[in-house]
Design an enzyme around this catalytic site. Sequence first.
Site, PDB file in Angstrom:
ATOM      1  N   ASN A 151       0.797  -1.232   0.000  1.00  0.00           N
ATOM      2  CA  ASN A 151       0.000   0.000   0.000  1.00  0.00           C
ATOM      3  C   ASN A 151       0.829   1.282   0.000  1.00  0.00           C
ATOM      4  O   ASN A 151       0.378   2.306  -0.495  1.00  0.00           O
ATOM      5  CB  ASN A 151      -1.011  -0.007   1.154  1.00  0.00           C
ATOM      6  CG  ASN A 151      -0.360  -0.153   2.511  1.00  0.00           C
ATOM      7  OD1 ASN A 151       0.675  -0.795   2.662  1.00  0.00           O
ATOM      8  ND2 ASN A 151      -0.972   0.432   3.520  1.00  0.00           N
ATOM      9  N   GLY A 227       2.439  -5.572   7.701  1.00  0.00           N
ATOM     10  CA  GLY A 227       1.496  -6.427   7.003  1.00  0.00           C
ATOM     11  C   GLY A 227       0.363  -6.851   7.916  1.00  0.00           C
ATOM     12  O   GLY A 227       0.050  -6.173   8.904  1.00  0.00           O
ATOM     13  N   SER A 228      -0.222  -7.982   7.622  1.00  0.00           N
ATOM     14  CA  SER A 228      -1.397  -8.437   8.366  1.00  0.00           C
ATOM     15  C   SER A 228      -1.002  -9.030   9.707  1.00  0.00           C
ATOM     16  O   SER A 228       0.101  -9.560   9.873  1.00  0.00           O
ATOM     17  CB  SER A 228      -2.152  -9.492   7.556  1.00  0.00           C
ATOM     18  OG  SER A 228      -1.426 -10.711   7.533  1.00  0.00           O
ATOM     19  N   GLU A 247       4.446  -3.879  12.364  1.00  0.00           N
ATOM     20  CA  GLU A 247       3.383  -2.896  12.130  1.00  0.00           C
ATOM     21  C   GLU A 247       2.250  -3.645  11.442  1.00  0.00           C
ATOM     22  O   GLU A 247       2.360  -4.027  10.278  1.00  0.00           O
ATOM     23  CB  GLU A 247       3.894  -1.756  11.256  1.00  0.00           C
ATOM     24  CG  GLU A 247       5.009  -0.937  11.891  1.00  0.00           C
ATOM     25  CD  GLU A 247       4.602  -0.255  13.182  1.00  0.00           C
ATOM     26  OE1 GLU A 247       3.388  -0.050  13.386  1.00  0.00           O
ATOM     27  OE2 GLU A 247       5.489   0.066  13.992  1.00  0.00           O
ATOM     28  N   LEU A 248       1.148  -3.843  12.185  1.00  0.00           N
ATOM     29  CA  LEU A 248       0.100  -4.755  11.721  1.00  0.00           C
ATOM     30  C   LEU A 248      -1.196  -3.995  11.437  1.00  0.00           C
ATOM     31  O   LEU A 248      -1.167  -2.852  11.031  1.00  0.00           O
ATOM     32  CB  LEU A 248      -0.082  -5.867  12.749  1.00  0.00           C
ATOM     33  CG  LEU A 248       1.231  -6.607  13.124  1.00  0.00           C
ATOM     34  CD1 LEU A 248       0.972  -7.665  14.187  1.00  0.00           C
ATOM     35  CD2 LEU A 248       1.884  -7.218  11.900  1.00  0.00           C
ATOM     36  N   CYS A 281      -3.152   1.490   6.639  1.00  0.00           N
ATOM     37  CA  CYS A 281      -3.209   0.823   7.949  1.00  0.00           C
ATOM     38  C   CYS A 281      -4.033   1.609   8.964  1.00  0.00           C
ATOM     39  O   CYS A 281      -4.652   1.015   9.846  1.00  0.00           O
ATOM     40  CB  CYS A 281      -1.800   0.608   8.489  1.00  0.00           C
ATOM     41  SG  CYS A 281      -0.782  -0.485   7.470  1.00  0.00           S
ATOM     42  N   GLU A 375     -10.347  -5.637   9.997  1.00  0.00           N
ATOM     43  CA  GLU A 375      -9.771  -4.582   9.161  1.00  0.00           C
ATOM     44  C   GLU A 375     -10.299  -4.720   7.741  1.00  0.00           C
ATOM     45  O   GLU A 375     -10.030  -5.702   7.055  1.00  0.00           O
ATOM     46  CB  GLU A 375      -8.246  -4.668   9.164  1.00  0.00           C
ATOM     47  CG  GLU A 375      -7.589  -3.564   8.349  1.00  0.00           C
ATOM     48  CD  GLU A 375      -6.079  -3.620   8.411  1.00  0.00           C
ATOM     49  OE1 GLU A 375      -5.452  -2.546   8.454  1.00  0.00           O
ATOM     50  OE2 GLU A 375      -5.514  -4.729   8.403  1.00  0.00           O
TER      51      GLU A 375
END
Length: 474
Positions: A151, A227-228, A247-248, A281, A375
Site C-alpha cells: 500500500n 502487514g497483516s 506494524e500490523l 493501515c 480490518e
Amino acid sequence: MKKKLFIGGEWQEAQEYQDLLSPYDGEKLAEIPVASETEADRAIAAAFHARKDMRKLPAHQRAEILYNVSRLIEENREEAARLIAVEAAKPLQTARTEVARSIMTYKFASEEARRLPNEMINMDAAPGGEGRIAYAVREPAGVAAAITPFNFPMNLVAHKLGPAVASGNTIVLKPASQTPLSAYFIAEQFEKAGLPKGALNVITGKGSVIGDKIVTDPRVSVVTFTGSPEVGIGLRNKAGLKKMTLELGSNSAVIIDKGVDVRSIADRLVLGAFAYQGQVCISLQRIYAHESVKDAVIEAMKEKADSLVYGHPLDEAADISSLISEGDCDRVMEWIREAENKGAEVCLGGERNGNTVLPTILADVPHDASVSCREVFGPVVHVNGFSDWQEAVDLVNDSDYGLQAGVFTNDMNKAFRASEELEAGGVLINDIPTFRVDHMPYGGVKNSGYGREGIKYAIQEMTEMKLVSFRKSE
C-alpha cells in the site's frame, strides 16, 4: 521490462520469473524475478559479509548516502510517482504525495545518522560505583530482514531502509509481490548514492519461501515487518530471539462529540476513510458520533464523497481507483452485504465497478459485523451513534486492534480523558487517526503491532545498547 534481483551490489538474473499485472486493468507491467531459497540465501550471505564494513562506515558518510538518496528521488520524482501509480493502482496525485513523504523520510534518516543516542552513565549514583566512568553506545544489530506491503511501496520501504542504513545495519528487503518496481527503483538510487556493495539486497518472491528464509536464518539479527496480524504473528513465532518490529492491522476509530462543527471536519473524515481506496493501515473505519450530530456527519460526508472522481490511476483527476486485487473487491463487497443483513443501513455506495469498490458509508453497524470488528482495507466507513462520552471511549477500545484513534471535541477535559483512556499507540485530538508524519513515533498495541517506527524510534529497534565502563586506577 524485465527486472533482476539485487544481491551483493549486482543485478542478477533469477531462475524463475512471473508477470506483474496492473490491478486496474490487468495490463502487463513487467517480468519480476521469483527468488528461490538458494537466491535468498545468497542475499543473506551478501548482507552478512558486508555487515562489518557497514558497521565501520562513519556516521557522516551514512548520512551523506541517505541525503543523496533523497536528492536522487527528488530528481526523478515523477518517474517514482508513476511507478507507484501503475503497480499499486494508487491515484497519481496520491502517489506524488507518497514520493514527497519518501524524500522527507530519507532526509530524516540522514539527520538521525549524525545523532545516534549514546549517553554517559553516572556510575557513582549507586554505592560501589565510585571511581568509574561509563557510557552506553548504540551499535548496529547486524543484518536486518525487511518485509514490506503493497500500500505504500516506496515510503514504507523508506521506513525500513532509512533507519537501518542510518544505524549501520545491512538489509535484505522483500517487497510485496504486487509492488516490486518501487523497491527496485530505490535500490538503483542507493547504488548511485554510494552505498557499499552488499549493504542492501532486494529479492522478490513468495513469502512462504523467501520470507520464511530471511526471518528464520540465524545470520539475520533484526526483522522489521509491515502487514497483516496473521502473517506478522506467525513470523514472530518463527523468529526466535531476533529483535523485531511489527506494524500490523487496525480498524481505526474517531469519536465526534456534541457541539463539533461537523461541516468543518467533513473533508478530513472523507480523506481518512477513502484515501487510496481505504488501503491504509490507519484508514478511518469506525466513526462514533454523538447522537445530536450523527445525521449531520453522514450528510456532510456524503456531500464530500459524492464529488470524488473514479478512474485510471494515471488520470490526473482521479481520486479513487481499483483495489489491489479482484479477490479483495469480492471480500469487501461480501462484508458490506453481511453488515446489511445484520441491520446496517447503506447511506452511500455499497456497489462496485470492475475492481473499484465505490466509497461506502454505513450507519448503525453491529459490533460483530466484519466491517466493524475486522480490518476492511477498503473504502468503507461506518457511523454509529452514542449518548455518553464514556460509552464512546469503550466502543473504540472494544477492539482487537489499537494503532491510532482520533477525537473531535471542544471539551478539554474529555480530550485529556480520551488521551489517557483510549487503548492505542497514538491518540490524535481534533484530527483523524489517519494522520501521520514520518518522524513521529508510530506503532500500535494489541494486535496492531509490536515496537515503533518513525526514524529515531526505529533506530532504537535496530540497534543494541552496549555499556562500556572504565575503572580508574587507585
